[in-house]
Design a protein around this motif. Structure first.
Motif, PDB file in Angstrom:
ATOM      1  N   PRO A   2      25.982 -28.974  74.104  1.00  0.00           N
ATOM      2  CA  PRO A   2      24.770 -28.658  74.850  1.00  0.00           C
ATOM      3  C   PRO A   2      24.508 -29.921  75.645  1.00  0.00           C
ATOM      4  CG  PRO A   2      23.941 -28.804  72.720  1.00  0.00           C
ATOM      5  CD  PRO A   2      25.766 -29.044  72.597  1.00  0.00           C
ATOM      6  N   GLN A   3      24.920 -31.100  75.435  1.00  0.00           N
ATOM      7  CA  GLN A   3      24.713 -32.284  76.355  1.00  0.00           C
ATOM      8  C   GLN A   3      25.121 -31.931  77.783  1.00  0.00           C
ATOM      9  OE1 GLN A   3      26.353 -35.676  75.311  1.00  0.00           O
ATOM     10  NE2 GLN A   3      25.151 -37.000  76.134  1.00  0.00           N
ATOM     11  N   ASP A   4      24.210 -32.304  78.654  1.00  0.00           N
ATOM     12  CA  ASP A   4      24.700 -31.938  80.031  1.00  0.00           C
ATOM     13  C   ASP A   4      25.929 -33.095  80.227  1.00  0.00           C
ATOM     14  OD1 ASP A   4      25.010 -31.902  82.937  1.00  0.00           O
ATOM     15  OD2 ASP A   4      22.887 -31.657  83.049  1.00  0.00           O
ATOM     16  N   LYS A   5      26.942 -32.517  81.032  1.00  0.00           N
ATOM     17  CA  LYS A   5      27.845 -33.354  81.115  1.00  0.00           C
ATOM     18  C   LYS A   5      27.896 -34.403  82.140  1.00  0.00           C
ATOM     19  CE  LYS A   5      32.027 -31.593  81.984  1.00  0.00           C
ATOM     20  NZ  LYS A   5      33.167 -30.630  82.397  1.00  0.00           N
ATOM     21  N   ARG A   6      26.693 -34.155  82.940  1.00  0.00           N
ATOM     22  CA  ARG A   6      26.331 -35.069  84.025  1.00  0.00           C
ATOM     23  C   ARG A   6      25.339 -36.167  83.754  1.00  0.00           C
ATOM     24  NH1 ARG A   6      24.187 -30.365  87.867  1.00  0.00           N
ATOM     25  NH2 ARG A   6      23.382 -29.959  85.878  1.00  0.00           N
ATOM     26  N   GLN A   7      24.790 -36.002  82.349  1.00  0.00           N
ATOM     27  CA  GLN A   7      23.897 -36.846  81.913  1.00  0.00           C
ATOM     28  C   GLN A   7      24.534 -38.423  81.588  1.00  0.00           C
ATOM     29  OE1 GLN A   7      22.010 -36.211  77.824  1.00  0.00           O
ATOM     30  NE2 GLN A   7      19.820 -36.812  79.241  1.00  0.00           N
ATOM     31  N   GLN A   8      23.898 -39.340  82.141  1.00  0.00           N
ATOM     32  CA  GLN A   8      24.329 -40.517  81.815  1.00  0.00           C
ATOM     33  C   GLN A   8      23.618 -41.663  81.395  1.00  0.00           C
ATOM     34  OE1 GLN A   8      26.518 -42.271  85.394  1.00  0.00           O
ATOM     35  NE2 GLN A   8      27.895 -40.859  85.386  1.00  0.00           N
ATOM     36  N   HIS A   9      23.905 -42.404  80.277  1.00  0.00           N
ATOM     37  CA  HIS A   9      23.096 -43.260  79.750  1.00  0.00           C
ATOM     38  C   HIS A   9      23.759 -44.582  79.499  1.00  0.00           C
ATOM     39  CE1 HIS A   9      25.224 -42.530  75.923  1.00  0.00           C
ATOM     40  NE2 HIS A   9      24.937 -41.381  76.306  1.00  0.00           N
ATOM     41  N   ASP A  10      23.174 -45.800  78.924  1.00  0.00           N
ATOM     42  CA  ASP A  10      24.017 -47.037  79.146  1.00  0.00           C
ATOM     43  C   ASP A  10      25.341 -47.029  78.305  1.00  0.00           C
ATOM     44  OD1 ASP A  10      21.646 -48.243  80.313  1.00  0.00           O
ATOM     45  OD2 ASP A  10      21.002 -49.327  78.644  1.00  0.00           O
ATOM     46  N   TYR A  11      25.468 -46.151  77.372  1.00  0.00           N
ATOM     47  CA  TYR A  11      26.667 -46.202  76.320  1.00  0.00           C
ATOM     48  C   TYR A  11      27.754 -45.252  76.898  1.00  0.00           C
ATOM     49  CZ  TYR A  11      25.528 -49.672  72.894  1.00  0.00           C
ATOM     50  OH  TYR A  11      25.335 -50.683  72.137  1.00  0.00           O
ATOM     51  N   ALA A 123      44.557 -45.467  59.628  1.00  0.00           N
ATOM     52  CA  ALA A 123      43.315 -45.172  59.960  1.00  0.00           C
ATOM     53  C   ALA A 123      43.079 -45.265  61.346  1.00  0.00           C
ATOM     54  CB  ALA A 123      42.322 -46.305  59.239  1.00  0.00           C
ATOM     55  N   VAL A 124      41.890 -44.765  61.745  1.00  0.00           N
ATOM     56  CA  VAL A 124      41.250 -44.679  63.393  1.00  0.00           C
ATOM     57  C   VAL A 124      39.947 -45.044  63.299  1.00  0.00           C
ATOM     58  CG1 VAL A 124      40.858 -43.224  65.319  1.00  0.00           C
ATOM     59  CG2 VAL A 124      42.900 -43.053  64.276  1.00  0.00           C
ATOM     60  N   PHE A 125      39.577 -46.253  64.129  1.00  0.00           N
ATOM     61  CA  PHE A 125      38.160 -46.508  64.006  1.00  0.00           C
ATOM     62  C   PHE A 125      37.923 -45.929  65.755  1.00  0.00           C
ATOM     63  CE2 PHE A 125      34.838 -49.287  65.897  1.00  0.00           C
ATOM     64  CZ  PHE A 125      34.060 -49.555  64.789  1.00  0.00           C
ATOM     65  N   ALA A 126      36.537 -45.395  65.843  1.00  0.00           N
ATOM     66  CA  ALA A 126      36.367 -45.012  67.298  1.00  0.00           C
ATOM     67  C   ALA A 126      34.718 -45.065  67.452  1.00  0.00           C
ATOM     68  CB  ALA A 126      36.545 -43.323  67.131  1.00  0.00           C
ATOM     69  N   ALA A 127      34.381 -45.907  68.258  1.00  0.00           N
ATOM     70  CA  ALA A 127      33.211 -46.382  68.556  1.00  0.00           C
ATOM     71  C   ALA A 127      32.540 -45.629  69.596  1.00  0.00           C
ATOM     72  CB  ALA A 127      32.693 -47.541  68.838  1.00  0.00           C
ATOM     73  N   GLY A 128      31.500 -44.570  69.605  1.00  0.00           N
ATOM     74  CA  GLY A 128      31.231 -43.885  70.765  1.00  0.00           C
ATOM     75  C   GLY A 128      32.258 -42.938  71.348  1.00  0.00           C
TER      76      GLY A 128
END
Length: 212
Positions: A2-11, A123-128
């Motif tokens: 549901p998050q708006d694809k156009r919404q942007q934030h610092d990360y 293993a996989v590490f995935a930040a954000g």
């Protein structure tokens, strides 16, 4: 999601196409680390929770400027293999300027289409990463493909969902893909079993195991 694809934030820009992700991160790459100077210990602690062993092969999926790469290298030792993949060349260039390329082999690429053999990683590490996948199901299935049965996946963020939302004047919504009730079935249908889930102000960490 549901998050708006156009919404942007610092990360990051939220879920979107590869082009949208590159468009967001390219102009921010040069000063990315300086904008988040205190995240290093959280990355190192999350890598410890991944439970890597000497000689393991691990991928940092969406590695950005490579803040996790030194900790991943320390965990697997010189005998191990560390790969860092990111969609945005400018982020990898920043990793090289920070001299983190000595800890890993870096490649420009989409984690939904990895040039790796089936079961070739431990293993996989995935930040954000989970927030930026335009199609989370196939993306997580691709990560499952390249990890051996019993291997592990760490979905990480240096702050929790509520803390990140508050930072940007938003509220956490029930439909947030990273919420445990939403994440658990997503992982299950993508080949993963969620084993532990932490969502605190100082850390978001979901640890999963690759199923047979």
């Amino acid at each position: 999601m549901p998050q708006d694809k156009r919404q942007q934030h610092d990360y990051g820009p939220g879920a979107g196409s590869a082009a949208e992700v590159r468009e967001f991160f390219t102009p921010r790459a040069a000063d990315w680390d300086s904008r988040f100077p205190d995240d290093g210990p959280a990355y190192a602690a999350a890598v410890t929770e991944l439970g890597l062993r000497t000689g393991d092969a691990v991928l940092d999926a969406g590695c950005g400027t490579g803040r996790a790469l030194p900790a991943l290298r320390a965990a697997v030792g010189p005998e191990g293999t560390v790969l860092g993949a990111d969609l945005t060349p400018a982020m990898l260039e920043a990793a090289i300027r920070a001299e983190r390329d000595g800890a890993a082999a870096l490649l420009v690429g989409d984690v939904a289409r990895l040039p790796l053999r089936d079961g070739s990683l431990d293993a996989v590490f995935a930040a954000g990463l989970i927030s930026h996948l335009g199609e989370p199901d196939p993306g997580l299935r691709e990560l499952a493909r390249v990890v051996r049965p019993g291997g592990r996946l760490a979905l990480f963020h240096p702050v929790g969902r509520a803390a990140l939302a508050a930072r940007h004047g938003r509220q956490v919504t029930p439909g947030d893909l990273r919420a445990e009730p939403n994440l658990r079935p997503l992982l299950a249908r993508s080949g993963w079993k969620l084993e532990s889930y932490t969502d605190e102000d100082t850390c978001y960490l979901a640890l999963s195991v690759r199923q047979d």
